[in-house]
Design an enzyme around this catalytic site. Structure first.
Site, PDB file in Angstrom:
ATOM      1  NE  ARG A  83      -3.342   2.452   2.832  1.00  0.00           N
ATOM      2  CZ  ARG A  83      -3.181   3.327   3.833  1.00  0.00           C
ATOM      3  NH1 ARG A  83      -2.312   3.087   4.807  1.00  0.00           N
ATOM      4  NH2 ARG A  83      -3.890   4.437   3.882  1.00  0.00           N
ATOM      5  CG  HIS A 131      -0.867   8.947   3.646  1.00  0.00           C
ATOM      6  ND1 HIS A 131      -1.007   7.601   3.912  1.00  0.00           N
ATOM      7  CD2 HIS A 131      -0.444   9.491   4.804  1.00  0.00           C
ATOM      8  CE1 HIS A 131      -0.669   7.341   5.168  1.00  0.00           C
ATOM      9  NE2 HIS A 131      -0.318   8.483   5.739  1.00  0.00           N
ATOM     10  CD  GLU A 176      -4.492   7.689  10.092  1.00  0.00           C
ATOM     11  OE1 GLU A 176      -3.981   8.744  10.516  1.00  0.00           O
ATOM     12  OE2 GLU A 176      -4.165   6.567  10.507  1.00  0.00           O
ATOM     13  CG  ASN A 304      -4.787   3.445   8.885  1.00  0.00           C
ATOM     14  OD1 ASN A 304      -4.930   2.453   8.164  1.00  0.00           O
ATOM     15  ND2 ASN A 304      -4.330   4.593   8.431  1.00  0.00           N
ATOM     16  CE1 TYR A 306       0.653   2.819  13.469  1.00  0.00           C
ATOM     17  CE2 TYR A 306      -1.371   3.917  12.803  1.00  0.00           C
ATOM     18  CZ  TYR A 306      -0.136   3.389  12.489  1.00  0.00           C
ATOM     19  OH  TYR A 306       0.311   3.420  11.201  1.00  0.00           O
ATOM     20  CD  GLU A 381      -1.289   4.041   8.081  1.00  0.00           C
ATOM     21  OE1 GLU A 381      -1.000   4.485   9.218  1.00  0.00           O
ATOM     22  OE2 GLU A 381      -1.476   4.768   7.097  1.00  0.00           O
TER      23      GLU A 381
HETATM   24  C1  GBH Z   1      -0.840   7.178  10.817  1.00  0.00           C
HETATM   25  O1  GBH Z   1      -1.361   8.215  11.537  1.00  0.00           O
HETATM   26  C2  GBH Z   1      -0.479   7.727   9.478  1.00  0.00           C
HETATM   27  O2  GBH Z   1      -1.378   7.305   8.484  1.00  0.00           O
HETATM   28  C3  GBH Z   1       0.936   7.458   9.083  1.00  0.00           C
HETATM   29  O3  GBH Z   1       1.281   8.291   8.015  1.00  0.00           O
HETATM   30  C4  GBH Z   1       1.833   7.654  10.280  1.00  0.00           C
HETATM   31  O4  GBH Z   1       3.183   7.599   9.944  1.00  0.00           O
HETATM   32  C5  GBH Z   1       1.487   6.580  11.266  1.00  0.00           C
HETATM   33  O5  GBH Z   1       0.138   6.572  11.566  1.00  0.00           O
HETATM   34  C6  GBH Z   1       2.270   6.675  12.560  1.00  0.00           C
HETATM   35  O6  GBH Z   1       2.004   7.850  13.243  1.00  0.00           O
HETATM   36  O7  GBH Z   1      -2.357  12.873  17.339  1.00  0.00           O
HETATM   37  O8  GBH Z   1      -1.750  13.602  19.506  1.00  0.00           O
HETATM   38  O9  GBH Z   1      -4.093  13.451  18.925  1.00  0.00           O
HETATM   39  C7  GBH Z   1      -1.717   7.930  12.847  1.00  0.00           C
HETATM   40  C8  GBH Z   1      -2.064   9.235  13.494  1.00  0.00           C
HETATM   41  C9  GBH Z   1      -1.828   8.771  15.777  1.00  0.00           C
HETATM   42  C10 GBH Z   1      -3.457  10.305  14.955  1.00  0.00           C
HETATM   43  C11 GBH Z   1      -2.433   8.876  17.138  1.00  0.00           C
HETATM   44  C12 GBH Z   1      -4.059  10.356  16.297  1.00  0.00           C
HETATM   45  C13 GBH Z   1      -3.611  10.333  18.596  1.00  0.00           C
HETATM   46  C14 GBH Z   1      -2.781  11.266  19.407  1.00  0.00           C
HETATM   47  N1  GBH Z   1      -2.750   9.073  14.741  1.00  0.00           N
HETATM   48  N2  GBH Z   1      -3.051  10.152  17.290  1.00  0.00           N
HETATM   49  S1  GBH Z   1      -2.771  12.892  18.732  1.00  0.00           S
END
Ligand code: GBH
Length: 476
Positions: A83, A131, A176, A304, A306, A381
């Site tokens: 991707r 993106h 996102e 996605n 995390y 992701e």
């Molecule tokens: C993804 O974003 C992206 O698609 C990717 O490009 C990026 O590299 C990857 O994850 C790792 O970060 O932002 O302080 O409110 C994830 C982004 C991460 C946004 C967690 C919301 C919550 C805390 N998200 N975040 S904050």
């Protein structure tokens, strides 16, 4: 429990796609080559104080010049899908508010060659159209606060689908949109770095509209291609079962999940969020017919995931905890949530400071499966940052990332067992790369990049993942 599942081999369904993901600005470099014009991330990263260490994507992983080697490495690891995202300003570098301008043959050629290289290696391309790297000229004309940006996106999608749609089986319109709207226009920690709540809510709608317009354009230009959207849904847990904590959870769920899920899946905006934000905007930018466009049929849904999101009501008795990183009086992405607190979490965290809880991945997959029965799901992701180094023996030992991947793959397996039709999983990320506001300080790759030499070294997690792919299973 996690341990019980880890003790046995977890077999995945036949034909399950095993991929890894990247994004154009994070890996390509070559920002002034091939006819590309600047995007908002060039401007933002070159603005002092915005990105840690003053890092920019000017060179990044130099993937633009090294893509053939990168594809070869993907093939060695056995990936069955990749991707990646397309840089809009490589495709239509002259785009402005009134039109997309001429198509840049060099930009098309780069992605066309990448697609061909992947297909030759037996790797299915999954293409994200957006993106986060909006052409700067469009931001200068209002960016996502302007309806015309959504219209231009539909036209750009048609160009890409016409050029690549015969070889690309899956197009993901947006990655996102929550981040684009709220981190870009409310908290300002992402490009374009604006901090205006009304602008962020306007951006939400125009991003949703852009998705719908692009979906229609892809269908028209590439009838055999499939269309998806990727959302970063939050697994929102109230800290207690008090009504006030439950209300905090409702509002965060509204802003991060339902503001996107409801229009895309059900053709409506959530009334409680419209009410909560009535003091910021009257939502009059939602025009008749827009919601029908946004709710265009989908072939798949990308999630996605995390980290979990724990919230509680802020009593104002002591300083607010902002475990989401928006403390110290900085602008918040959470509109109309002045009394919502993100309590600091205990337990193991990744190098981003994000806590780890794979249950959220299962729960969110099951949620979307319940909201739209039969809709194919992809984990577009999932992954973790850790401060990896190449050892004296030339190896990168990242057992923490292997543990993260193992437990999250078990969570996907559990969701499938409970009926969620998940067909694909993409590790974020294939390479260490430009981690937005953190620059190169955070390493998400399963392949290590030495930024002095740009040498690639597969980490232990890449070898683990290759093993998973070979067996179509997570080994015990
Ligand atoms: C993804 O974003 C992206 O698609 C990717 O490009 C990026 O590299 C990857 O994850 C790792 O970060 O932002 O302080 O409110 C994830 C982004 C991460 C946004 C967690 C919301 C919550 C805390 N998200 N975040 S904050």
């Amino acid at each position: 429990t996690q341990d019980a599942t880890a003790a046995e081999t977890l077999q995945f369904p036949p034909g399950f796609l095993w991929g890894s993901a990247t994004a154009s600005y994070q890996i390509e470099g070559a920002v002034a080559e091939g006819g590309r014009t600047p995007s908002i991330w060039d401007t933002y990263s070159h603005t002092p104080g915005r990105v840690q260490g003053g890092d920019t994507g000017d060179v990044a992983d130099d993937h633009y010049h090294r893509f053939r080697d990168d594809v070869a490495l993907m093939a060695e690891l056995g990936l069955t899908s990749y991707r990646f995202s397309i840089s809009w300003s490589r495709i239509t570098p002259q785009v402005g508010p009134d039109g997309i301008g001429p198509v840049n043959a060099e930009g098309i050629a780069f992605y066309s060659d990448l697609v061909d290289a992947l297909l030759e290696a037996g790797i299915q391309p999954s293409v994200t159209l957006y993106h986060w790297d909006l052409p700067q000229a469009l931001e200068d004309a209002g960016g996502w606060t302007s309806r015309r940006t959504a219209e231009r996106f539909g036209e750009y999608a048609a160009v890409v689908a016409a050029a690549l749609g015969d070889r690309v089986p899956m197009f993901i319109t947006l990655n996102e949109p929550w981040c684009s709207a709220f981190l870009g226009y409310a908290s300002g920690v992402h490009a374009p770095g604006r901090t205006e709540d009304a602008a962020a809510l306007t951006a939400v709608h125009h991003l949703n509209l852009a998705h719908g317009l692009a979906a229609a354009a892809i269908r028209a230009a590439a009838p055999t291609a499939r269309v998806a959207i990727t959302l970063n849904l939050a697994w929102v847990l109230p800290e207690s079962d008090s009504p006030r904590d439950a209300d905090a959870a409702r509002r965060v769920d509204g802003l991060q999940n339902r503001l996107f899920l409801d229009p895309v899946l059900h053709g409506r905006y959530p009334q409680d969020v419209l009410d909560d934000t009535a003091g910021v905007t009257d939502w009059s930018f939602v025009l008749p017919g827009d919601l029908e466009v946004i709710a265009a049929p989908l072939d798949a849904f990308g999630l996605n995931y995390y980290s979990p999101t724990i919230v509680r009501y802020w009593t104002r008795e002591r300083p607010k905890e902002q475990a989401d990183g928006h403390g110290d009086g900085a602008a918040s992405p959470w509109i109309a949530c002045e009394d919502v607190e993100f309590p600091v979490q205990h337990g193991t965290k990744t190098d981003m400071g994000w806590s780890i809880d794979p249950r959220g991945l299962t729960e969110l997959l099951l949620r979307v499966a319940a909201e739209r029965p039969g809709l194919e799901l992809m984990v577009t992701e999932n992954g973790a940052a850790f401060p990896d180094e190449v050892g004296a023996d030339g190896r990168v030992v990242d057992t923490d990332r292997i543990d993260y991947l193992r437990t999250h793959l078990a969570a996907v397996h559990r969701a499938i067992g409970e009926g969620a039709p998940v067909t694909a999983y993409f590790v974020w990320s294939f390479l260490d790369n430009f981690e937005w506001a953190w620059g190169y300080a955070k390493r998400f790759g399963i392949v290590h990049v030495d930024y002095a030499t740009l040498a690639r070294t597969p980490k232990g997690s890449a070898l683990f993942y290759a093993d998973v792919i070979r067996g179509n299973a997570v080994p015990a």
